[in-house]
Structure formats: structure tokens, C-alpha cells
Design an enzyme around this catalytic site. Structure first.
Site, PDB file in Angstrom:
ATOM      1  N   THR A  10      -5.569   8.865  -4.180  1.00  0.00           N
ATOM      2  CA  THR A  10      -5.286   9.035  -2.750  1.00  0.00           C
ATOM      3  C   THR A  10      -4.148  10.022  -2.545  1.00  0.00           C
ATOM      4  O   THR A  10      -4.197  10.880  -1.670  1.00  0.00           O
ATOM      5  CB  THR A  10      -4.921   7.671  -2.132  1.00  0.00           C
ATOM      6  OG1 THR A  10      -6.066   6.837  -2.246  1.00  0.00           O
ATOM      7  CG2 THR A  10      -4.534   7.793  -0.673  1.00  0.00           C
ATOM      8  N   GLU A  59       0.839  -1.202   0.000  1.00  0.00           N
ATOM      9  CA  GLU A  59       0.000   0.000   0.000  1.00  0.00           C
ATOM     10  C   GLU A  59       0.879   1.259   0.000  1.00  0.00           C
ATOM     11  O   GLU A  59       0.573   2.244  -0.673  1.00  0.00           O
ATOM     12  CB  GLU A  59      -0.895  -0.045   1.240  1.00  0.00           C
ATOM     13  CG  GLU A  59      -1.884   1.069   1.391  1.00  0.00           C
ATOM     14  CD  GLU A  59      -3.145   0.907   0.557  1.00  0.00           C
ATOM     15  OE1 GLU A  59      -3.026   0.543  -0.621  1.00  0.00           O
ATOM     16  OE2 GLU A  59      -4.224   1.175   1.088  1.00  0.00           O
TER      17      GLU A  59
HETATM   18  N1  HSE Z   1      -6.692   6.848   5.366  1.00  0.00           N
HETATM   19  C1  HSE Z   1      -6.381   6.963   3.968  1.00  0.00           C
HETATM   20  C2  HSE Z   1      -6.637   8.399   3.529  1.00  0.00           C
HETATM   21  C3  HSE Z   1      -7.237   6.016   3.216  1.00  0.00           C
HETATM   22  O1  HSE Z   1      -7.667   8.927   3.914  1.00  0.00           O
HETATM   23  O2  HSE Z   1      -5.824   8.966   2.814  1.00  0.00           O
HETATM   24  C4  HSE Z   1      -7.024   6.036   1.719  1.00  0.00           C
HETATM   25  O3  HSE Z   1      -7.945   5.178   1.126  1.00  0.00           O
END
Ligand code: HSE
Length: 311
Positions: free
Chosen positions: A186, A134
Site C-alpha cells: 500500500t 492501520e
Molecule cells: N484507500 C487505501 C488506498 C486503501 O487506496 O491506498 C488501501 O488498501
């Protein structure tokens, strides 16, 4: 440790990370969509991706640059072994949709690899290899890979050392996730976030997370409905999603307990007290996206769904 097999197919589900207020620390598995990985033993000790479907040709086939490929490599490392493994990755969710697409691929690939090896690692031990995978594409956080592997609603207290806490899920709690036809990476959604938060915001979010955990244990849905709002991450990201704030407002107006951005967006989720309520809420959210000229689809799922599993 079980018997090793020559070929296996594993499914891993989409996940709703953050749940609004729990940036990088809360995540929930949903029923669908999800990714499927078929892995087989091959001669030699190379990790090879032979095919990817459902990604519109966007993902690299090179194993060391692909989340699923990295998850295989890191799982082999964690198991202290090498092996020739070929995988096929079948994606059934859009990339950059806030559904934990890369995490689902990593989780399916890690579990498939472990099962091919005869299961030397416990499922929990696959989380770290998936975090490595990830990290290569979406940042070092476990709020998607954790639930994609282990299912349910998880609190990630710490990534290093890894400390994951499973939260109980109140009866009937249902989640609806609405995904517009819009891609938001993201990486970009993380760049929209502030470097610093005010003490007031810290106090509010800490109180809400503590109360949400309590609501999970007591089943107090009215308390839960007061906890989901977040003033730190959600407003900045909602502004990046066409119709975002209106969709959240429509969900609340239609009776959702809480609504916010799924992961880094653009999908938006809502928590509901029953599947029937979720139907109505989902309809209102899709309609609100339409008002913003976005096509959108909704998926309803119990809040306590299993994680990665062999098919
Ligand atoms: N916690 C991460 C974000 C999740 O909000 O960037 C990304 O899917």
C-alpha cells in the site's frame, strides 16, 4: 457490557477499499478470505503475540510493531484499562494484495480484545483503535478497517472526527475479487498517486460518487455501472499491476457493472448484478491475468457481508 471470557476467537473479513472512484472513502466487506485472532487473558498487563501463521514469517511478533498487536493496545487504551493479553494471529490472505490484510488483522484483534474485557466498547468505537493500527503500516484511512469491523458498504465521510455512513446495497449485487500472485505494498501504491488533481477530475469524481450513493439507495444498477470509473487513482495504479488494465477491460466486456482496483491493488474487483454474472466475469478476469503471465484466484461474494464476528 457482557460477561468477560478468558479466551475468544474472532474472524474478520477481507475488504475492497475505494471501489474505484472512492479513494479512502468507500469500502466493502467480502465473505472470504479473512483473518482469525485467538485472544486470551494472561497474568500481568503485557500484550504479547505468541504466534502468527500464514504470513510466511513476514510480520513482526513484537506487539507494538504489528497491526493486530497495536489494535489490542489501542483498544485497551480506548476502554481505559490495562490487561495481560496474548494473541495468536492466523492469516488467510496474502499481504500486499489489496484485500485489506492489515485491516482484517486489526479488526479481529480489536473485537477479540473488547469481548475479552466483557464488551465495554460498542463495535463502532473499535474503528478508531483500528485506524491507529492501520496508520502504522498502510496510512491513516478507514475504508478497510470500517467494513472489516462493521460489514457492508460504508462511506467514510471523515476520519477525524470519525463519521461513517452505511450505504444500502441493491438486491443481488455481487462482487468478484481476483487476486494475482504479485505483491504490491500500500505504501508504494500510495506513492504512485499525484499530489494534485485537476478541477475537471474533481468534478467528475464528485459527480460519480454522488451518483453511486444515489444508485445504492434507488437500486439503479445501470446508474451504478456509469459511476465506477475513476481517472485519478486507478490509471496510475493499474500501470503497477501486470495485466491490470486488461483485467479491468475483460471484466467489463464479460458484463460487469464496474471494475477497478481493490484497495491499493494488485487485486482487481468487479461488481455484478448476480452471482451467475460474477462467475463469468471472474473467469474472464483470471484468464486476462493468465494472458499477462500471472496466476490468479477469484472469490465471489455477496456485496452485503457481515464484518468481524466471534467464531
Ligand atoms: N484507500 C487505501 C488506498 C486503501 O487506496 O491506498 C488501501 O488498501
Amino acid at each position: 457490557m457482557g460477561h468477560s471470557v478468558d479466551e475468544i476467537t474472532v474472524f474478520a473479513p477481507a475488504t475492497v477499499a475505494n471501489l474505484g472512484l472512492g479513494f479512502d472513502i468507500l469500502g466493502l466487506a467480502v465473505r472470504e478470505p479473512g483473518d482469525t485472532v485467538t485472544a486470551r487473558r494472561v497474568e500481568g498487563d503485557e500484550v504479547v503475540i505468541s504466534a502468527i501463521t500464514g504470513d510466511d514469517g513476514k510480520l513482526p511478533l513484537e506487539a507494538s510493531r504489528n497491526t493486530a498487536g497495536i489494535a489490542v493496545i489501542e483498544t485497551l487504551k480506548a476502554a481505559g484499562t490495562t490487561a495481560g493479553i496474548e494473541i495468536e494471529l492466523h492469516k488467510s490472505m496474502p499481504l500486499g494484495s489489496g484485500l485489506g490484510s492489515s485491516a482484517a488483522s486489526a479488526a479481529a484483534a480489536a473485537l477479540a480484545t473488547n469481548l475479552l474485557l466483557g464488551g465495554p466498547l460498542r463495535k463502532q468505537q473499535l474503528v478508531t483503535p483500528c485506524i491507529e493500527a492501520e496508520a502504522a503500516v498502510a496510512g491513516r484511512h478507514a475504508d478497510n478497517v470500517g467494513p472489516a469491523l462493521l460489514g457492508g458498504l460504508l462511506l467514510i465521510r471523515s476520519v477525524e472526527p470519525l463519521d461513517i455512513i452505511r450505504l444500502p446495497i441493491p438486491d443481488g449485487l455481487t462482487v468478484v475479487v481476483v487476486t494475482p500472485e504479485y505483491e504490491l505494498l500500500t505504501r508504494d501504491a500510495r506513492q504512485a498517486l499525484p499530489d494534485q488533481v485537476s478541477l475537471g477530475d474533481l468534478v467528475r469524481n464528485t459527480a460519480n460518487i454522488a451518483a453511486l450513493v444515489s444508485a445504492c439507495h434507488s437500486g439503479d444498477l445501470s446508474l451504478m455501472s456509469r459511476c465506477v470509473p475513476d481517472e485519478v487513482v486507478t490509471p496510475r495504479r493499474a500501470a503497477l499491476i501486470p495485466g491490470g488494465p486488461q483485467v479491468i477491460a475483460a471484466a467489463l466486456e464479460a458484463g460487469a457493472l464496474g471494475s477497478s482496483i481493490s484497495g491499493s491493488g494488485p487485486s482487481i474487483f468487479a461488481l455484478c448484478h448476480s452471482p451467475r454474472c460474477a462467475e463469468e466475469v471472474g473467469g474472464a478476469m483470471v484468464e486476462a491475468f493468465h494472458q499477462a503471465e500471472m496466476q490468479a484466484v477469484s472469490v465471489i461474494s455477496p456485496a452485503d457481508c457481515p464484518g468481524a464476528r466471534p467464531l
